[in-house]
Design a protein around this motif. Structure first.
Motif, PDB file in Angstrom:
ATOM      1  N   THR A  10       0.838  -1.190   0.000  1.00 53.45           N
ATOM      2  CA  THR A  10       0.000   0.000   0.000  1.00 53.45           C
ATOM      3  C   THR A  10       0.875   1.242   0.000  1.00 53.45           C
ATOM      4  O   THR A  10       2.054   1.186   0.362  1.00 53.45           O
ATOM      5  CB  THR A  10      -0.929   0.046   1.235  1.00 53.45           C
ATOM      6  OG1 THR A  10      -0.133  -0.057   2.418  1.00 53.45           O
ATOM      7  CG2 THR A  10      -1.950  -1.075   1.200  1.00 53.45           C
ATOM      8  N   THR A  48      -4.003  -1.642  -9.479  1.00 52.55           N
ATOM      9  CA  THR A  48      -4.088  -0.644  -8.418  1.00 52.55           C
ATOM     10  C   THR A  48      -5.554  -0.400  -8.095  1.00 52.55           C
ATOM     11  O   THR A  48      -6.428  -0.550  -8.952  1.00 52.55           O
ATOM     12  CB  THR A  48      -3.446   0.703  -8.825  1.00 52.55           C
ATOM     13  OG1 THR A  48      -4.171   1.241  -9.924  1.00 52.55           O
ATOM     14  CG2 THR A  48      -1.986   0.531  -9.204  1.00 52.55           C
ATOM     15  N   LEU A  84      -9.449  -2.622   0.830  1.00 51.79           N
ATOM     16  CA  LEU A  84      -8.207  -1.950   1.171  1.00 51.79           C
ATOM     17  C   LEU A  84      -7.941  -0.795   0.214  1.00 51.79           C
ATOM     18  O   LEU A  84      -8.022  -0.961  -1.004  1.00 51.79           O
ATOM     19  CB  LEU A  84      -7.052  -2.963   1.115  1.00 51.79           C
ATOM     20  CG  LEU A  84      -5.682  -2.484   1.555  1.00 51.79           C
ATOM     21  CD1 LEU A  84      -5.704  -2.011   3.013  1.00 51.79           C
ATOM     22  CD2 LEU A  84      -4.664  -3.601   1.380  1.00 51.79           C
ATOM     23  N   GLU A  85      -7.625   0.366   0.768  1.00 55.93           N
ATOM     24  CA  GLU A  85      -7.369   1.558  -0.048  1.00 55.93           C
ATOM     25  C   GLU A  85      -5.893   1.672  -0.430  1.00 55.93           C
ATOM     26  O   GLU A  85      -5.025   1.136   0.242  1.00 55.93           O
ATOM     27  CB  GLU A  85      -7.790   2.805   0.727  1.00 55.93           C
ATOM     28  CG  GLU A  85      -9.270   2.854   1.017  1.00 55.93           C
ATOM     29  CD  GLU A  85      -9.650   4.078   1.834  1.00 55.93           C
ATOM     30  OE1 GLU A  85      -8.773   4.723   2.439  1.00 55.93           O
ATOM     31  OE2 GLU A  85     -10.855   4.394   1.856  1.00 55.93           O
ATOM     32  N   ARG A  86      -5.655   2.408  -1.525  1.00 53.25           N
ATOM     33  CA  ARG A  86      -4.311   2.719  -2.018  1.00 53.25           C
ATOM     34  C   ARG A  86      -3.408   1.473  -2.050  1.00 53.25           C
ATOM     35  O   ARG A  86      -2.309   1.461  -1.533  1.00 53.25           O
ATOM     36  CB  ARG A  86      -3.691   3.846  -1.204  1.00 53.25           C
ATOM     37  CG  ARG A  86      -4.419   5.161  -1.379  1.00 53.25           C
ATOM     38  CD  ARG A  86      -3.827   6.285  -0.575  1.00 53.25           C
ATOM     39  NE  ARG A  86      -3.722   6.001   0.857  1.00 53.25           N
ATOM     40  CZ  ARG A  86      -4.731   6.098   1.736  1.00 53.25           C
ATOM     41  NH1 ARG A  86      -5.916   6.479   1.333  1.00 53.25           N
ATOM     42  NH2 ARG A  86      -4.526   5.818   3.000  1.00 53.25           N
ATOM     43  N   CYS A  87      -3.930   0.441  -2.699  1.00 52.23           N
ATOM     44  CA  CYS A  87      -3.243  -0.846  -2.751  1.00 52.23           C
ATOM     45  C   CYS A  87      -2.720  -1.133  -4.158  1.00 52.23           C
ATOM     46  O   CYS A  87      -3.417  -0.917  -5.149  1.00 52.23           O
ATOM     47  CB  CYS A  87      -4.205  -1.954  -2.315  1.00 52.23           C
ATOM     48  SG  CYS A  87      -3.435  -3.581  -2.189  1.00 52.23           S
ATOM     49  N   ALA A 111      -0.946  -4.115   3.362  1.00 49.32           N
ATOM     50  CA  ALA A 111      -1.482  -5.283   2.660  1.00 49.32           C
ATOM     51  C   ALA A 111      -1.144  -6.602   3.355  1.00 49.32           C
ATOM     52  O   ALA A 111      -1.521  -7.665   2.877  1.00 49.32           O
ATOM     53  CB  ALA A 111      -0.959  -5.310   1.222  1.00 49.32           C
TER      54      ALA A 111
END
Length: 122
Positions: A10, A48, A84-87, A111
């Protein structure tokens, strides 16, 4: 035989420098833990989450010495609520004689909980 090696990491924010840095770290860790050389790689898929859009993570791999001819593709991950964000997720397709259970998947940063059953912690 071709095997898939999974990984994810992330980023704290959507900025090109962090995306490049975290992608390189993830890829280099996958290579090191699995003893993979550029010539062993068939292709790499990178996805992404929708909140990452300031840079192509594939560019980070192409900048590594010896990897300019490795086929790499970027794509967007599904936009699932509460995920999950910004992964950044990665699938490295590698030619190997290793068994499925010998592959070391790599999950870093935020992550780590995605597949804690399959990744080693050291």
């Amino acid at each position: 035989m071709i095997r898939g090696v999974r990984g994810a990491t992330t980023v704290g924010q959507d900025n090109p420098e962090e995306i490049m840095d975290k992608t390189k770290i993830l890829f280099e860790t996958i290579l090191k833990k699995n003893h993979i050389l550029a010539e062993d790689i068939a292709s790499v898929f990178i996805s992404t989450t929708p909140d990452i859009s300031s840079a192509f993570p594939a560019k980070a791999l192409r900048e590594l010495n010896g990897f300019s001819y490795v086929p790499v593709m970027c794509m967007k991950e599904m936009d699932v609520p509460n995920s999950l964000e910004r992964c950044i997720r990665m699938m490295v397709h590698v030619n190997t004689q290793r068994g499925q259970m010998e592959i070391k998947h790599v999950y870093l940063e935020g992550a780590t909980h995605l597949r804690s059953d399959m990744t080693e912690t050291s």
